[in-house]
Design an enzyme around this catalytic site. Structure first.
Site, mmCIF file in Angstrom:
data_model
loop_
_atom_site.group_PDB
_atom_site.id
_atom_site.type_symbol
_atom_site.label_atom_id
_atom_site.label_comp_id
_atom_site.label_asym_id
_atom_site.label_seq_id
_atom_site.Cartn_x
_atom_site.Cartn_y
_atom_site.Cartn_z
ATOM 1 N N GLU A 52 -62.059 98.828 -34.440
ATOM 2 C CA GLU A 52 -63.264 98.347 -34.859
ATOM 3 C C GLU A 52 -63.709 97.422 -35.381
ATOM 4 O O GLU A 52 -64.701 97.367 -35.435
ATOM 5 C CB GLU A 52 -63.243 99.841 -35.702
ATOM 6 C CG GLU A 52 -63.441 101.484 -35.818
ATOM 7 C CD GLU A 52 -61.518 101.500 -35.493
ATOM 8 O OE1 GLU A 52 -60.816 102.399 -35.952
ATOM 9 O OE2 GLU A 52 -60.678 100.509 -34.957
ATOM 10 N N ALA A 153 -39.280 107.658 -5.509
ATOM 11 C CA ALA A 153 -40.496 107.103 -4.368
ATOM 12 C C ALA A 153 -39.399 108.237 -2.816
ATOM 13 O O ALA A 153 -38.182 108.742 -2.896
ATOM 14 C CB ALA A 153 -39.819 105.860 -3.496
ATOM 15 N N SER A 167 -31.766 104.241 1.367
ATOM 16 C CA SER A 167 -32.789 103.956 1.070
ATOM 17 C C SER A 167 -34.275 103.004 0.191
ATOM 18 O O SER A 167 -34.827 103.261 0.112
ATOM 19 C CB SER A 167 -32.731 105.472 -0.618
ATOM 20 O OG SER A 167 -31.752 103.405 -1.434
ATOM 21 N N GLU A 281 -35.308 106.540 -13.162
ATOM 22 C CA GLU A 281 -36.146 105.545 -11.834
ATOM 23 C C GLU A 281 -34.322 106.696 -11.328
ATOM 24 O O GLU A 281 -34.779 106.276 -10.297
ATOM 25 C CB GLU A 281 -35.601 104.744 -12.097
ATOM 26 C CG GLU A 281 -36.648 103.755 -13.166
ATOM 27 C CD GLU A 281 -37.419 102.401 -11.449
ATOM 28 O OE1 GLU A 281 -36.589 102.316 -10.914
ATOM 29 O OE2 GLU A 281 -38.300 101.829 -12.243
ATOM 30 N N LEU A 287 -32.633 112.405 -12.842
ATOM 31 C CA LEU A 287 -34.141 113.375 -12.840
ATOM 32 C C LEU A 287 -34.003 114.654 -13.122
ATOM 33 O O LEU A 287 -34.809 115.716 -14.508
ATOM 34 C CB LEU A 287 -34.366 113.072 -12.060
ATOM 35 C CG LEU A 287 -34.792 111.525 -11.217
ATOM 36 C CD1 LEU A 287 -35.395 111.122 -10.319
ATOM 37 C CD2 LEU A 287 -36.423 111.010 -13.046
#
Length: 348
Positions: A52, A153, A167, A281, A287
């Site tokens: 602002e 990926a 990979s 990652e 994961l």
């Protein structure tokens, strides 16, 4: 320019602060009179003027105008004075706010101060977009832990490596550039011990981004390879090894530390350090562990138009997994765009 167009412009401006303002929220502001933008600004850097104030600095005279701002103006003294003072002093007659700020020192008080000053206040325009913009800020505020980004990926048939473990490279150059930009917005990047041993990654953003992430390895064994690239490049960013093994040796290198904790304990510590964005990652085990714990907030998936096959080729997530398809973690919002020769799926 109508109300929605003005707020969309403010949201676009707010995005410019990503990576520079955290743990503060991303905020944009636009000043409009008679449908014409007469000033705009955004929160550019942590500890500096808020959106602002920057918008009014770029406005010759805001008297009687409307201010569009993506988050409720603050009303407390922090590193900068209250934005409500600047809004009132500007002379605007109307303030349109995308969402209230849940931060306890604000939490509707800023809106009330403006109303008490005789300013017309409206709340809720583009609120969903504002919440998505500031999902990391809201996660840290509401859950006392960082916003967790999961990235991988994979090939079109869902493989992150061939059956031999090879990979590099699944995704193309454009996708890898996107990953480096993403890394440059993170407070920390986390991999598992298996990924460290197989890939010996650097986990840096190239070129260097707005933030320099802490590079974290979660290792069940507590084994720390002393010749890994992470420890050889401490000048490029600090390193943390995380393990539940209390027998893990101490690291004497400046910029390297060992944390004895499980995954929830790690995230609690990162939240205590006010980390806002953390990137997981891989590999598949890590994961999968985050998925099983319900700790993934956002995904970044790069899909290459390749078919690898192989009974023993890895998929992106291991762990226990869902018992039924219906129990799988479902994206509430997602988008899919071309990324060079790949596809980039981003979802929340």
């Amino acid at each position: 320019m109508n109300d929605r167009e003005a707020m969309q412009r403010a949201l676009h401006l707010a995005e410019s602060g990503r990576g520079f303002v955290e743990p503060n929220p991303l905020v944009g502001a636009v000043v409009v009179r008679d449908g014409v933008v007469i000033g705009e600004g955004w929160h550019q850097r942590f500890g500096e003027a808020h959106a602002e104030v920057n918008a009014f600095r770029n406005t010759e005279n805001a008297n009687g105008a409307t201010l569009y701002v993506t988050l409720e103006p603050c009303c407390h003294f922090g590193k900068t004075p209250p934005c409500t003072d600047a809004v009132i002093a500007s002379g605007v007659r109307r303030v349109v706010v995308a969402m209230a700020d849940p931060f306890p020192k604000v939490a509707g008080q800023g809106l009330q101060i403006l109303r008490d000053a005789g300013i017309e206040v409206e709340v809720g325009l583009c609120e969903a977009e504002s919440r998505r913009l500031n999902a990391p800020y809201l996660t840290l505020l509401g859950k006392s832990r960082p916003h967790i980004h999961a990235k991988w990926a994979m090939t079109l048939d869902g493989k992150i490596a061939s059956h031999t473990g090879h990979s590099q490279w699944i995704s193309g150059e454009t996708s890898r550039e996107t990953v480096h930009r993403l890394r440059g917005q993170m407070d920390a990047i986390i991999v598992g011990g298996g990924t460290l041993r197989s890939d010996d990654p650097l986990l840096t953003a190239r070129p260097v981004g707005a933030r320099r992430a802490v590079r974290i390895v979660v290792t069940e064994s507590g084994d720390i390879p002393r010749e890994c690239q992470l420890l050889r490049t401490l000048d490029q960013g600090p390193v943390m090894f995380v393990t539940a093994n209390r027998a893990t040796p101490h690291l004497s290198e400046p910029g390297a530390e060992v944390l004895v904790a499980d995954i929830p304990g790690l995230l609690e510590e990162l939240g205590r350090r006010r980390m806002t964005n953390v990137l997981i990652e891989g590999g598949a085990g890590l994961l999968g562990a985050f998925r099983d714990l319900g700790l993934i907030d956002e995904v970044h998936v790069f899909i290459a138009p390749k078919l690898v096959g192989g009974d023993n080729a890895l998929s992106p997530m291991a762990g226990v997994g869902a018992a039924t398809i219906g129990e799988g973690l479902k994206l509430s919002q997602w988008e899919c765009n071309a990324s060079g020769e790949d596809w980039y799926v981003r979802g929340w």
